[in-house]
Write a protein that holds these residues in place. Sequence first.
Motif, PDB file in Angstrom:
ATOM      1  N   UNK A   3      43.511  36.182  31.145  1.00  9.51           N
ATOM      2  CA  UNK A   3      44.075  36.818  29.956  1.00  9.51           C
ATOM      3  C   UNK A   3      43.501  38.225  29.777  1.00  9.51           C
ATOM      4  N   UNK A   4      44.354  39.141  29.286  1.00  8.54           N
ATOM      5  CA  UNK A   4      43.956  40.526  29.013  1.00  8.54           C
ATOM      6  C   UNK A   4      43.671  40.666  27.524  1.00  8.54           C
ATOM      7  N   UNK A   5      42.518  41.239  27.200  1.00  9.13           N
ATOM      8  CA  UNK A   5      42.120  41.457  25.807  1.00  9.13           C
ATOM      9  C   UNK A   5      41.712  42.922  25.623  1.00  9.13           C
ATOM     10  N   UNK A   6      41.805  43.390  24.385  1.00  3.45           N
ATOM     11  CA  UNK A   6      41.472  44.784  24.111  1.00  3.45           C
ATOM     12  C   UNK A   6      40.948  44.930  22.686  1.00  3.45           C
ATOM     13  N   UNK A   7      40.067  45.913  22.516  1.00  5.59           N
ATOM     14  CA  UNK A   7      39.681  46.347  21.184  1.00  5.59           C
ATOM     15  C   UNK A   7      39.617  47.870  21.209  1.00  5.59           C
ATOM     16  N   UNK A   8      39.785  48.489  20.060  1.00  2.00           N
ATOM     17  CA  UNK A   8      39.823  49.951  19.993  1.00  2.00           C
ATOM     18  C   UNK A   8      38.829  50.462  18.953  1.00  2.00           C
ATOM     19  N   UNK A   9      38.690  51.782  18.921  1.00  2.00           N
ATOM     20  CA  UNK A   9      37.838  52.444  17.942  1.00  2.00           C
ATOM     21  C   UNK A   9      38.590  53.660  17.423  1.00  2.00           C
ATOM     22  N   UNK A  10      38.677  53.784  16.112  1.00  2.00           N
ATOM     23  CA  UNK A  10      39.353  54.915  15.489  1.00  2.00           C
ATOM     24  C   UNK A  10      38.452  55.539  14.422  1.00  2.00           C
ATOM     25  N   UNK A  11      38.725  56.774  14.071  1.00  2.00           N
ATOM     26  CA  UNK A  11      37.977  57.468  13.025  1.00  2.00           C
ATOM     27  C   UNK A  11      38.155  56.745  11.703  1.00  2.00           C
ATOM     28  N   UNK A  12      39.377  56.332  11.395  1.00  2.00           N
ATOM     29  CA  UNK A  12      39.703  55.737  10.100  1.00  2.00           C
ATOM     30  C   UNK A  12      39.459  54.229  10.020  1.00  2.00           C
ATOM     31  N   UNK A  13      39.019  53.620  11.130  1.00  2.00           N
ATOM     32  CA  UNK A  13      38.854  52.166  11.236  1.00  2.00           C
ATOM     33  C   UNK A  13      40.176  51.417  11.094  1.00  2.00           C
ATOM     34  N   UNK A  69      38.659  55.584  21.167  1.00  2.00           N
ATOM     35  CA  UNK A  69      38.324  54.884  22.388  1.00  2.00           C
ATOM     36  C   UNK A  69      38.833  53.453  22.425  1.00  2.00           C
ATOM     37  N   UNK A  70      38.554  52.778  23.545  1.00  2.00           N
ATOM     38  CA  UNK A  70      39.017  51.408  23.758  1.00  2.00           C
ATOM     39  C   UNK A  70      38.069  50.675  24.686  1.00  2.00           C
ATOM     40  N   UNK A  71      38.125  49.355  24.671  1.00  2.00           N
ATOM     41  CA  UNK A  71      37.483  48.495  25.645  1.00  2.00           C
ATOM     42  C   UNK A  71      38.542  47.502  26.104  1.00  2.00           C
ATOM     43  N   UNK A  72      38.875  47.540  27.384  1.00  2.00           N
ATOM     44  CA  UNK A  72      39.861  46.667  28.005  1.00  2.00           C
ATOM     45  C   UNK A  72      39.104  45.585  28.763  1.00  2.00           C
ATOM     46  N   UNK A  73      39.449  44.319  28.532  1.00  2.00           N
ATOM     47  CA  UNK A  73      38.695  43.217  29.123  1.00  2.00           C
ATOM     48  C   UNK A  73      39.622  42.206  29.795  1.00  2.00           C
ATOM     49  N   UNK A  74      39.136  41.612  30.884  1.00  2.00           N
ATOM     50  CA  UNK A  74      39.855  40.549  31.574  1.00  2.00           C
ATOM     51  C   UNK A  74      38.986  39.301  31.510  1.00  2.00           C
ATOM     52  N   UNK A  75      39.589  38.217  31.005  1.00  2.00           N
ATOM     53  CA  UNK A  75      38.887  36.949  30.882  1.00  2.00           C
ATOM     54  C   UNK A  75      39.589  35.895  31.722  1.00  2.00           C
ATOM     55  N   UNK A  76      38.820  34.886  32.162  1.00  2.00           N
ATOM     56  CA  UNK A  76      39.395  33.798  32.949  1.00  2.00           C
ATOM     57  C   UNK A  76      38.661  32.505  32.666  1.00  2.00           C
ATOM     58  N   UNK A  77      38.958  31.495  33.458  1.00  2.00           N
ATOM     59  CA  UNK A  77      38.311  30.205  33.306  1.00  2.00           C
ATOM     60  C   UNK A  77      39.097  29.286  32.395  1.00  2.00           C
ATOM     61  N   UNK A  78      38.470  28.169  32.049  1.00  2.00           N
ATOM     62  CA  UNK A  78      39.080  27.202  31.156  1.00  2.00           C
ATOM     63  C   UNK A  78      39.206  27.843  29.777  1.00  2.00           C
ATOM     64  N   UNK A  79      40.394  27.899  29.239  1.00  2.00           N
ATOM     65  CA  UNK A  79      40.695  28.553  27.954  1.00  2.00           C
ATOM     66  C   UNK A  79      40.330  30.038  27.963  1.00  2.00           C
TER      67      UNK A  79
END
Length: 184
Positions: A141-151, A94-104
């Motif tokens: 900015x676009x950020x992402x994290x994932x999840x795998x069986x093997x880490x 799986x994954x989590x796709x995120x959009x961030x904004x603002x100062x920095x």
Amino acid sequence: MSGIVGSAGSKSGIVMPKVPTFFAYKNAYQGSIHEQNTSGSGYSIVAFESTTIDSHSKFTTGASSKYTIPAGHGGYWQFHVGVLVGSSDSDFKGYQLMLYGGSSAATFLGEDGSRYAGNDIGKARGNLTCIANVAAGDEIQVRIQTNTVSNNDSTVWQSVYSGIGSHMNAAHNRGSIFSGFKLE
């Protein structure tokens, strides 16, 4: 004259307003995408290497990809992100796709995510569209994290048919995109 449809004298068609607009995409794969089991609060910045449109020259490409809202153009914007992410067929969960904004780019704007129980998913495309009220100078900015069986870390791809097991023309590098425009 924005939004005029029809003809007047020698002019016809749709006249678009001159609002800030950008469209960026990946043209290379990006490995070592953050795996959430390593650290639940970590993430990877999605690196967009190219732009097709950057009307106000405010898109930063590369490892620290971001769009900076131009001076005088704060207000409501529409953003769209599509990111193709994955690992091997027996590993990606799986994954989590995120959009961030603002100062920095510190303010959370929106997210998309999926979790797969069966491990027969090699790649998945996350899509996120949102409307956000942003200020001039804000960094998006676009950020992402994932999840795998093997880490193990995953990869963000530029095309559905790139990478291991490629069997079609990967010349259409629009598998991972980031775009936005100011709403009038």
